[in-house]
Design a protein around this motif. Structure first.
Motif, PDB file in Angstrom:
ATOM      1  N   GLY A 280       0.802  -1.223   0.000  1.00 41.07           N
ATOM      2  CA  GLY A 280       0.000   0.000   0.000  1.00 41.07           C
ATOM      3  C   GLY A 280       0.828   1.263   0.000  1.00 41.07           C
ATOM      4  O   GLY A 280       0.428   2.269   0.586  1.00 41.07           O
ATOM      5  N   ARG A 281       1.962   1.235  -0.667  1.00 39.80           N
ATOM      6  CA  ARG A 281       2.787   2.443  -0.788  1.00 39.80           C
ATOM      7  C   ARG A 281       3.482   2.437  -2.141  1.00 39.80           C
ATOM      8  O   ARG A 281       3.798   1.375  -2.691  1.00 39.80           O
ATOM      9  N   ALA A 282       3.743   3.648  -2.645  1.00 42.55           N
ATOM     10  CA  ALA A 282       4.351   3.759  -3.966  1.00 42.55           C
ATOM     11  C   ALA A 282       5.776   3.233  -3.978  1.00 42.55           C
ATOM     12  O   ALA A 282       6.247   2.688  -4.992  1.00 42.55           O
ATOM     13  N   ASP A 283       6.487   3.375  -2.867  1.00 42.44           N
ATOM     14  CA  ASP A 283       7.857   2.860  -2.746  1.00 42.44           C
ATOM     15  C   ASP A 283       7.862   1.708  -1.749  1.00 42.44           C
ATOM     16  O   ASP A 283       7.994   1.931  -0.537  1.00 42.44           O
ATOM     17  N   PRO A 284       7.727   0.483  -2.218  1.00 44.21           N
ATOM     18  CA  PRO A 284       7.678  -0.656  -1.282  1.00 44.21           C
ATOM     19  C   PRO A 284       9.023  -0.963  -0.639  1.00 44.21           C
ATOM     20  O   PRO A 284       9.095  -1.821   0.243  1.00 44.21           O
ATOM     21  N   THR A 285      10.100  -0.249  -1.038  1.00 41.41           N
ATOM     22  CA  THR A 285      11.413  -0.500  -0.444  1.00 41.41           C
ATOM     23  C   THR A 285      11.663   0.360   0.798  1.00 41.41           C
ATOM     24  O   THR A 285      12.724   0.221   1.426  1.00 41.41           O
ATOM     25  N   PHE A 286      10.720   1.231   1.139  1.00 42.06           N
ATOM     26  CA  PHE A 286      10.882   2.116   2.299  1.00 42.06           C
ATOM     27  C   PHE A 286      12.182   2.902   2.212  1.00 42.06           C
ATOM     28  O   PHE A 286      12.948   3.010   3.168  1.00 42.06           O
ATOM     29  N   GLY A 287      12.436   3.448   1.017  1.00 38.75           N
ATOM     30  CA  GLY A 287      13.635   4.253   0.825  1.00 38.75           C
ATOM     31  C   GLY A 287      14.913   3.440   0.836  1.00 38.75           C
ATOM     32  O   GLY A 287      15.965   3.937   1.250  1.00 38.75           O
ATOM     33  N   GLY A 288      14.851   2.196   0.381  1.00 39.63           N
ATOM     34  CA  GLY A 288      16.035   1.344   0.298  1.00 39.63           C
ATOM     35  C   GLY A 288      16.250   0.467   1.514  1.00 39.63           C
ATOM     36  O   GLY A 288      17.247  -0.285   1.558  1.00 39.63           O
ATOM     37  N   TRP A 334       0.530  -1.876   5.338  1.00 36.10           N
ATOM     38  CA  TRP A 334       1.217  -0.971   6.262  1.00 36.10           C
ATOM     39  C   TRP A 334       1.168   0.469   5.765  1.00 36.10           C
ATOM     40  O   TRP A 334       1.220   1.425   6.545  1.00 36.10           O
ATOM     41  N   GLY A 335       1.103   0.629   4.443  1.00 39.46           N
ATOM     42  CA  GLY A 335       0.932   1.965   3.882  1.00 39.46           C
ATOM     43  C   GLY A 335       2.187   2.818   3.963  1.00 39.46           C
ATOM     44  O   GLY A 335       3.318   2.327   3.900  1.00 39.46           O
ATOM     45  N   GLU A 336       1.993   4.102   4.130  1.00 44.92           N
ATOM     46  CA  GLU A 336       3.091   5.072   4.089  1.00 44.92           C
ATOM     47  C   GLU A 336       3.771   5.280   5.448  1.00 44.92           C
ATOM     48  O   GLU A 336       4.541   6.225   5.620  1.00 44.92           O
ATOM     49  N   GLN A 337       3.481   4.441   6.413  1.00 42.68           N
ATOM     50  CA  GLN A 337       4.136   4.571   7.709  1.00 42.68           C
ATOM     51  C   GLN A 337       5.620   4.170   7.600  1.00 42.68           C
ATOM     52  O   GLN A 337       6.008   3.431   6.697  1.00 42.68           O
ATOM     53  N   PRO A 338       6.454   4.619   8.553  1.00 47.77           N
ATOM     54  CA  PRO A 338       7.867   4.205   8.543  1.00 47.77           C
ATOM     55  C   PRO A 338       7.991   2.699   8.745  1.00 47.77           C
ATOM     56  O   PRO A 338       7.122   2.051   9.329  1.00 47.77           O
ATOM     57  N   LEU A 339       9.105   2.141   8.284  1.00 40.72           N
ATOM     58  CA  LEU A 339       9.354   0.710   8.445  1.00 40.72           C
ATOM     59  C   LEU A 339       9.421   0.374   9.936  1.00 40.72           C
ATOM     60  O   LEU A 339      10.212   0.979  10.683  1.00 40.72           O
ATOM     61  N   PRO A 340       8.626  -0.607  10.406  1.00 38.32           N
ATOM     62  CA  PRO A 340       8.584  -0.911  11.842  1.00 38.32           C
ATOM     63  C   PRO A 340       9.715  -1.845  12.275  1.00 38.32           C
ATOM     64  O   PRO A 340       9.487  -3.002  12.673  1.00 38.32           O
ATOM     65  N   LEU A 341      10.926  -1.372  12.230  1.00 35.32           N
ATOM     66  CA  LEU A 341      12.078  -2.190  12.626  1.00 35.32           C
ATOM     67  C   LEU A 341      12.022  -2.489  14.112  1.00 35.32           C
ATOM     68  O   LEU A 341      11.636  -1.643  14.929  1.00 35.32           O
TER      69      LEU A 341
END
Length: 345
Positions: A280-288, A334-341
């Motif tokens: 659910g986000r345009a960048d599924p890599t979460f900025g790499g 998860w959408g546009e939220q930050p990666l939940p590390l």
């Protein structure tokens, strides 16, 4: 001729002769007694049926049946006790399952198109029937929307993983039963004791019109290391999530080889498209921070080394955390939220 006279010339008295009187008719007395008894009986019945009208005295109160509670609605979230009794709770609080099918009190579940002997609808007795248990699994899968998902995506290269759910027969708690008679149902459960949200239509991502949280336990995740991999649900620490698998059933049903007739670039592009849709986000890599790869992971669990023959390398579409980090939840929806590390020590 004159009657003889006494010495004084008076007529001689003739002794009275008693006239016999016939005895009473015993049969007539019995008949009268029976008639009187019959009349009394009739009057008693009439008085019982309409005594208040006959005697003019109102009789207070009326008979009333005790209603057996109806089963909860399909989709209700449940707390489930060890004896399989279920209580409805809000889906926003931790719960153990959801109702996928119900039966009202006294109505046995249906298996294989026919009624079966199933003692479970008397809630004080144990419940188990292999036909019903098997069908409950099917009802649980349909509750997730899996059958509708397959019908809609039957021709696609990739299919989302089937939600990790199971079926469990449940019944009304004793305080909702009448003379041990209560409703029964088939509940959808996950691998976790409790979860928040709803597993309904989780085969789809995004779900249509659903505002309930998506439980992480229905997704398929892995912890992949250099020495192997472990499958787990996504509530445990992991570095990889399965976003999709090649639609092998469709390919084999069509009589086609299970080997892909696409280039590696085409397969990778289709995998990224699926990740964009399901995360659910345009960048599924979460900025790499995550790499989206098409790789044959599950076959590594079948042998000690990576297969070398490309003829049977069937890839999965994976979202894998870059580096040594892990997460403890699913990235689906998860959408546009930050990666939940996960926090590092």
């Amino acid at each position: 001729m004159r009657a003889p006279s006494g010495a004084a010339g008076r007529p001689r008295e003739v002794p009275a002769v008693p006239v016999p009187v016939p005895p009473p008719d015993a049969g007539s007395a019995l008949t009268r007694r029976r008639s009187v008894g019959l009349i009394v009986l009739v009057l008693a019945v009439v008085a019982a049926l309409g005594g208040s009208q006959l005697v003019g005295v109102g009789v207070m109160g009326r008979a009333a049946a005790t209603a057996v509670p109806l089963p909860p609605a399909v989709g209700s979230c449940l707390q489930i006790a060890e004896d399989d009794s279920a209580t409805v709770v809000s889906c926003a609080e931790p719960h153990a399952g959801e109702l996928a099918m119900t039966w009202r009190a006294g109505v046995p579940p249906v298996a294989a198109g026919a009624l079966v002997r199933y003692p479970h609808f008397s809630v004080t007795r144990p419940m188990s029937h292999p036909d019903i248990d098997t069908r409950c699994i099917g009802w649980a899968e349909r509750y997730t929307g899996w059958d509708r998902y397959i019908a809609r995506h039957d021709d696609d290269l990739w299919l989302a993983p089937q939600p990790l759910v199971a079926g469990r027969m449940v019944h009304a708690p004793l305080d909702e039963a009448v003379a041990t008679l209560g409703w029964t149902g088939c509940a959808v459960v996950t691998g976790e004791p409790t979860y928040v949200g709803s597993v309904r239509d989780t085969a789809f991502a995004p779900r249509f019109g659903s505002t309930a949280a998506r439980p992480d336990a229905v997704s398929v995740c892995l912890q992949v290391t250099g020495s192997g991999l472990d499958f787990t649900d996504c509530t445990a620490a992991h570095n990889t999530e399965m976003i999709g698998s090649v639609n092998l059933t469709q390919r084999m049903m069509a009589g086609r080889s299970v080997t892909l007739d696409r280039t590696a670039d085409e397969v990778a592009a289709a995998c990224r498209e699926l990740a964009v849709e399901r995360i659910g986000r345009a960048d599924p890599t979460f900025g790499g921070q995550v790499e989206i790869v098409a790789e044959s992971v599950w076959q590594r669990s079948l042998q000690d080394h990576k297969p070398t023959s490309s003829a049977w390398l069937i890839p999965d579409c994976l979202a894998r955390v870059v580096g040594d980090g892990t997460v403890r939840r699913s990235l689906v929806e998860w959408g546009e939220q930050p990666l939940p590390l996960s926090p590092t020590r």
